[in-house]
Each structure stands twice: as structure tokens, then as C-alpha cells.
Motif scaffolding. Structure first.
Motif, PDB file in Angstrom:
ATOM      1  N   LEU A  59     -19.643 -12.482 -31.413  1.00  0.00           N
ATOM      2  CA  LEU A  59     -20.720 -11.636 -31.909  1.00  0.00           C
ATOM      3  C   LEU A  59     -21.392 -12.258 -33.135  1.00  0.00           C
ATOM      4  O   LEU A  59     -20.773 -13.026 -33.874  1.00  0.00           O
ATOM      5  CB  LEU A  59     -20.179 -10.256 -32.261  1.00  0.00           C
ATOM      6  N   ILE A  60     -22.667 -11.892 -33.330  1.00  0.00           N
ATOM      7  CA  ILE A  60     -23.462 -12.394 -34.457  1.00  0.00           C
ATOM      8  C   ILE A  60     -24.027 -11.207 -35.228  1.00  0.00           C
ATOM      9  O   ILE A  60     -24.715 -10.362 -34.649  1.00  0.00           O
ATOM     10  CB  ILE A  60     -24.615 -13.291 -33.966  1.00  0.00           C
ATOM     11  N   ASP A  61     -23.725 -11.128 -36.511  1.00  0.00           N
ATOM     12  CA  ASP A  61     -24.290 -10.107 -37.398  1.00  0.00           C
ATOM     13  C   ASP A  61     -25.287 -10.807 -38.313  1.00  0.00           C
ATOM     14  O   ASP A  61     -24.906 -11.658 -39.114  1.00  0.00           O
ATOM     15  CB  ASP A  61     -23.185  -9.432 -38.212  1.00  0.00           C
ATOM     16  N   CYS A  62     -26.555 -10.444 -38.199  1.00  0.00           N
ATOM     17  CA  CYS A  62     -27.613 -11.134 -38.932  1.00  0.00           C
ATOM     18  C   CYS A  62     -27.918 -10.540 -40.297  1.00  0.00           C
ATOM     19  O   CYS A  62     -28.865 -10.994 -40.959  1.00  0.00           O
ATOM     20  CB  CYS A  62     -28.901 -11.172 -38.094  1.00  0.00           C
ATOM     21  N   ARG A  98     -12.941  -8.396 -35.936  1.00  0.00           N
ATOM     22  CA  ARG A  98     -13.797  -7.501 -35.141  1.00  0.00           C
ATOM     23  C   ARG A  98     -14.659  -8.259 -34.140  1.00  0.00           C
ATOM     24  O   ARG A  98     -15.478  -7.657 -33.455  1.00  0.00           O
ATOM     25  CB  ARG A  98     -14.676  -6.672 -36.081  1.00  0.00           C
ATOM     26  N   GLY A  99     -14.500  -9.568 -34.067  1.00  0.00           N
ATOM     27  CA  GLY A  99     -15.195 -10.355 -33.061  1.00  0.00           C
ATOM     28  C   GLY A  99     -16.463 -11.027 -33.514  1.00  0.00           C
ATOM     29  O   GLY A  99     -17.158 -11.658 -32.717  1.00  0.00           O
ATOM     30  N   GLU A 348     -28.908  -4.163 -23.967  1.00  0.00           N
ATOM     31  CA  GLU A 348     -29.839  -4.485 -25.038  1.00  0.00           C
ATOM     32  C   GLU A 348     -29.111  -4.658 -26.368  1.00  0.00           C
ATOM     33  O   GLU A 348     -29.424  -5.569 -27.154  1.00  0.00           O
ATOM     34  CB  GLU A 348     -30.903  -3.396 -25.159  1.00  0.00           C
ATOM     35  N   VAL A 349     -28.148  -3.788 -26.620  1.00  0.00           N
ATOM     36  CA  VAL A 349     -27.384  -3.888 -27.872  1.00  0.00           C
ATOM     37  C   VAL A 349     -26.601  -5.194 -27.906  1.00  0.00           C
ATOM     38  O   VAL A 349     -26.562  -5.894 -28.931  1.00  0.00           O
ATOM     39  CB  VAL A 349     -26.439  -2.684 -28.027  1.00  0.00           C
ATOM     40  N   LEU A 350     -25.987  -5.545 -26.777  1.00  0.00           N
ATOM     41  CA  LEU A 350     -25.214  -6.783 -26.717  1.00  0.00           C
ATOM     42  C   LEU A 350     -26.103  -8.006 -26.915  1.00  0.00           C
ATOM     43  O   LEU A 350     -25.715  -8.970 -27.575  1.00  0.00           O
ATOM     44  CB  LEU A 350     -24.474  -6.863 -25.384  1.00  0.00           C
ATOM     45  N   ARG A 351     -27.296  -7.979 -26.362  1.00  0.00           N
ATOM     46  CA  ARG A 351     -28.214  -9.102 -26.577  1.00  0.00           C
ATOM     47  C   ARG A 351     -28.609  -9.204 -28.053  1.00  0.00           C
ATOM     48  O   ARG A 351     -28.791 -10.304 -28.584  1.00  0.00           O
ATOM     49  CB  ARG A 351     -29.450  -8.954 -25.680  1.00  0.00           C
ATOM     50  N   SER A 352     -28.749  -8.052 -28.719  1.00  0.00           N
ATOM     51  CA  SER A 352     -29.059  -8.075 -30.148  1.00  0.00           C
ATOM     52  C   SER A 352     -28.006  -8.836 -30.931  1.00  0.00           C
ATOM     53  O   SER A 352     -28.325  -9.569 -31.877  1.00  0.00           O
ATOM     54  CB  SER A 352     -29.165  -6.645 -30.698  1.00  0.00           C
ATOM     55  N   ALA A 374     -22.623 -24.573 -24.714  1.00  0.00           N
ATOM     56  CA  ALA A 374     -22.594 -23.651 -25.852  1.00  0.00           C
ATOM     57  C   ALA A 374     -21.314 -23.857 -26.657  1.00  0.00           C
ATOM     58  O   ALA A 374     -20.307 -24.361 -26.151  1.00  0.00           O
ATOM     59  CB  ALA A 374     -22.689 -22.206 -25.386  1.00  0.00           C
ATOM     60  N   MET A 375     -21.360 -23.463 -27.927  1.00  0.00           N
ATOM     61  CA  MET A 375     -20.152 -23.468 -28.743  1.00  0.00           C
ATOM     62  C   MET A 375     -19.121 -22.535 -28.120  1.00  0.00           C
ATOM     63  O   MET A 375     -19.468 -21.476 -27.580  1.00  0.00           O
ATOM     64  CB  MET A 375     -20.465 -22.995 -30.164  1.00  0.00           C
ATOM     65  N   ALA A 376     -17.862 -22.927 -28.223  1.00  0.00           N
ATOM     66  CA  ALA A 376     -16.789 -22.108 -27.663  1.00  0.00           C
ATOM     67  C   ALA A 376     -16.412 -21.003 -28.639  1.00  0.00           C
ATOM     68  O   ALA A 376     -15.330 -20.997 -29.229  1.00  0.00           O
ATOM     69  CB  ALA A 376     -15.594 -22.974 -27.313  1.00  0.00           C
ATOM     70  N   ASP A 377     -17.336 -20.071 -28.851  1.00  0.00           N
ATOM     71  CA  ASP A 377     -17.089 -18.824 -29.586  1.00  0.00           C
ATOM     72  C   ASP A 377     -16.921 -17.750 -28.531  1.00  0.00           C
ATOM     73  O   ASP A 377     -17.909 -17.322 -27.895  1.00  0.00           O
ATOM     74  CB  ASP A 377     -18.266 -18.482 -30.493  1.00  0.00           C
ATOM     75  N   LEU A 378     -15.696 -17.293 -28.326  1.00  0.00           N
ATOM     76  CA  LEU A 378     -15.401 -16.437 -27.179  1.00  0.00           C
ATOM     77  C   LEU A 378     -14.482 -15.291 -27.579  1.00  0.00           C
ATOM     78  O   LEU A 378     -13.614 -15.441 -28.435  1.00  0.00           O
ATOM     79  CB  LEU A 378     -14.722 -17.258 -26.071  1.00  0.00           C
ATOM     80  N   LEU A 379     -14.686 -14.144 -26.923  1.00  0.00           N
ATOM     81  CA  LEU A 379     -13.831 -12.976 -27.103  1.00  0.00           C
ATOM     82  C   LEU A 379     -13.255 -12.561 -25.757  1.00  0.00           C
ATOM     83  O   LEU A 379     -13.966 -12.558 -24.744  1.00  0.00           O
ATOM     84  CB  LEU A 379     -14.631 -11.791 -27.663  1.00  0.00           C
TER      85      LEU A 379
END
Length: 415
Positions: A59-62, A98-99, A348-352, A374-379
């Protein structure tokens, strides 16, 4: 180079909003090498059986403030940088649990903290990958000016005073110098205050921040180093001014109207709503030390939050995921998913929090997707977030494994 093979997983395709069932994913070093619906084999790979869980991108928090360990930001002004960094460590670990494998710090964290996390391959400091802004830039009396009202106002000296992880700086030449200094010091992007705010004591929410000339100078200097500007802005007038000057992302935007949202879409500007922070401040702000002036401003923006999502969505503005939490409320980070879901679909939320976040950071194709290259950032998640986002809520209780850049940070599922 290490190889890790995930088997028996359902891969979340965030781009198309679907689960790819019974897939296999091969990770080589820090990169996803192959995604297949057929069994993959590698004699040297460590095999992780996902047990039918969902394998999704990190996940990405901007919009975070990793060094804001207190709710009353004025109190941070006298806190040594070393203390701020040490207090940030549990905040960063919580985000990763939290991912959130990548976050954009919207004011406070610096290059040194980012570098410490990048050196985290040694296991010394663990947390999300950081994109730092350094101290946010604010005009005198703006959202970054935490000096109290007084007949003897603390001077800003050379015109570039650091106050609670912000810099108070005025004038075209002075802001140009400030941007150049921040970029030299390692900032990935530049944060400015384009309107008043909640947490600062002397500026009304509807006050305007930097002038057109100052904003254009800041955007110009950022562009000269191939980066961009994010702007704290609540009102249509403040948002319009920022967007017309070339600001790339609007933070908060609670009081947006339809014509201004249309303008944002026309300029390909992103919005980063941060609705959970207003819920947190309304609920616990006083108890956690928020000043009376700030408490009085919370309801004005909190009440407009969900409606702003509707306006942005209708205009076609791309929405990145953000939280803007302070102090003890950082553990509410994932509750933003549930607030967003009142207006947006789960896809839509997940794409955000994945694809759009990667676009904002200029990392499309490398972050936010489970695709080769892609970078191996995985949950590995218990449940299907396309059906129920609560599996991402809380403190990561339903996230069995967090991988960041090919390194397992949380969990240790056996073959």
C-alpha cells in the motif's frame, strides 16, 4: 540473487479490479520476475505457500507525517531532531505492519530518516519506503506559522525560520532559495501551504497562503529539478490558484466545488483527501493536546469531507490515498479505507492506495502493481479486499505477510 516463489495465491489485479485465482509469483531480488496461472518451478527458490490468500501490492499513503509524534504541532518546534527521529521509529514500524510499504511524508521527515530506512536492509530501522518533502514552506501567518499571538512576535530572522517542521518564508526570491536548499538537502518533492488550516493557531481555514508569484516561483524551481509541488489547500479559491500555477497534488481539498474540481481534472492535478484525521481530531483532539483555536476549526472541514469525495469523483479527478494523522492517532491509518468506501467502490479505493499513489510518486510500473518488472512490495491478506476492505483495517491483523523490495518484513510463512 535470492529467489522467492509464491504458490497457491489469488493475485489482486488492481488495474482491472479482479482477482486472478490460483496464480504463482516468482520474485528475484527486489523485483517481481514472473506472474503465471501455471505452476512455476525453481530449484533454488524459497517456496511460500500462500494458502489461498490474496497476494496484492504493498500500500501507498501519499500524506503522512512520520515525525509528528504529538497532536499539538506547536510543541514540536522545540523538540530536537534526534528525539523526533527516535519517536518516529514505532510510527514507521506500525505503518509497515499495516501493509504500507511506501509513504510520502508531507512535511517533517528529512533525507537522513529516508536514508536510514533504505539502509534497513540490515534490519536496523524498519518502515515504509519514504518520499520526503523536508519542512513544508509557509508564508508568515500561514498554516506553517505556529508562533502564538503576541505584541513581541518571534522574528523569522533571515526569512526562513524552521517552526514545527515547517519553514516560514516570504517573497519570490526567498522562496526560490528555500526550494533550492530543500532539494539540495534531499527533498523528493516540495510541500507548500496554499490556504489556512486546522492545526495552526492564527490562520482561518479560508485564508489564502502563497501569492501567485510566489507559487509560480516555487513550482518553477521544483520543475527545474524534475520534481513537483504538493499544496495544502481547502477552499476553491486556494485550490484554483495552486492548480493554475502548476501545483501537481492538492492535499485535503475538503471545501472543493464542482467548477474547481473540473479545473483540476483539466490540469491533470491529483487530489489527496485525508478524511480520517478530522475524525480523529474531532474525537480526541482536545485530550491529545490540540489547541482551542484548532478545535474550533475542525468541524468546518470534517463535515464537508465525504461530499468532497463525491465532487472529485464526479469530475474525474484522480484520488490518491492519504491520512495526515498526528500523534497517538497514527494507528487509525487504515480506517481511511472504510471512510472512502462510503463513496468509492472497493476497487477505486484500492487503486487510490496503489496505482494512483505510484503515479503521484512518478513510479508507475514499479510500485502499486503485481506485475513483472515491478518492485516486490507484496502483501498476503486473509480475505478479498475487492469484496470487503475491513481485511485491511486495524493494525494488520489480517495481513499474514509483508514483503518490501523482496525482503520479508512481517510474517514467515513456511513452504
Amino acid at each position: 540473487m535470492s529467489l522467492i516463489l509464491f504458490t497457491n495465491v489469488h493475485v489482486l489485479d488492481v488495474r482491472h479490479g479482479r482477482l486472478q485465482e490460483n496464480h504463482h509469483v516468482l520474485v528475484e531480488g527486489d523485483t517481481i520476475r514472473e506472474v503465471s496461472d501455471r505452476p512455476l518451478t525453481s530449484a533454488s527458490a524459497r517456496v511460500i505457500n500462500g494458502g489461498g490468500r490474496t497476494l496484492m501490492p504493498g500500500l501507498i499513503d501519499c500524506h503522512v507525517h512520520t515525525t509528528f509524534s504529538q497532536t499539538n504541532l506547536g510543541l514540536l518546534a522545540q523538540t530536537p531532531n534526534t528525539t523526533l527521529a527516535l519517536r518516529a521509529l514505532p510510527i514507521l514500524r506500525g505503518m509497515l505492519r499495516r501493509g504500507f510499504t511506501t509513504v510520502r511524508d508531507a512535511g517533517g521527515a528529512d533525507y537522513a530518516l529516508k536514508a536510514a530506512l533504505e539502509d534497513g536492509m540490515s534490519g536496523t530501522v524498519l518502515g515504509p519506503r519514504l518520499f520526503v518533502s523536508g519542512p513544508a514552506l509557509s508564508p508568515t501567518g500561514g498554516h506553517g506559522d505556529f508562533r502564538p499571538r503576541s505584541d513581541r512576535l518571534q522574528p523569522v530572522g533571515c526569512g526562513c525560520q524552521r517552526l514545527a517542521s515547517t519553514r516560514v518564508v516570504d517573497g519570490v526570491d526567498a522562496v526560490r532559495l528555500a526550494v533550492r536548499e530543500l532539494l539540495q538537502m534531499g527533498a523528493d518533492q516540495i510541500k507548500i501551504m496554499s490556504s489556512g488550516g486546522v492545526a495552526s493557531p492564527t490562520d482561518p481555514v479560508n485564508a489564502l497562503g502563497y501569492s501567485v508569484e510566489e507559487t509560480r516561483a516555487i513550482v518553477d524551481e521544483a520543475a527545474a529539478r524534475q520534481t513537483y509541488v504538493l499544496a495544502h489547500a481547502y477552499t476553491p479559491e486556494a485550490i484554483r490558484r495552486a492548480v493554475e500555477c502548476g501545483v501537481r497534488t492538492i492535499e485535503h481539498g475538503n471545501l472543493i466545488d464542482a467548477p474547481t474540481a473540473k479545473l483540476m481534472a483539466e490540469h491533470d492535478a491529483y487530489a489527496v483527501p485525508t478524511l480520517i484525521t478530522y475524525e480523529a481530531l474531532a474525537r480526541d483532539g482536545v485530550r491529545l493536546g490540540l489547541g482551542a483555536e484548532s478545535v474550533a476549526k475542525i468541524e468546518q472541514v470534517r463535515a464537508a469531507g465525504l461530499h468532497s469525495l463525491e465532487i472529485f469523483r464526479a469530475a474525474g479527478v484522480k484520488l490518491a490515498f492519504g491520512t495526515d494523522l498526528l500523534g497517538a492517532s497514527h494507528n487509525l491509518q487504515s480506517e481511511e479505507f472504510l471512510i472512502r468506501a462510503q463513496v468509492q467502490t472497493p476497487a477505486e479505493v484500492l487503486r487510490s492506495a496503489t496505482l494512483i499513489g505510484a503515479e503521484v510518486l512518478g513510479r508507475s510500473g514499479r510500485l502499486g502493481e503485481v506485475t513483472p518488472g515491478a518492485m516486490a512490495d507484496l502483501l498476503l491478506v486473509d480475505g478479498n479486499p475487492l469484496q470487503d476492505l475491513t481485511c485491511l483495517a486495524g493494525q494488520g491483523e489480517q495481513i499474514a505477510l509483508v514483503m518490501q523490495g523482496g525482503h520479508i518484513r512481517v510474517g514467515s510463512l513456511a513452504a
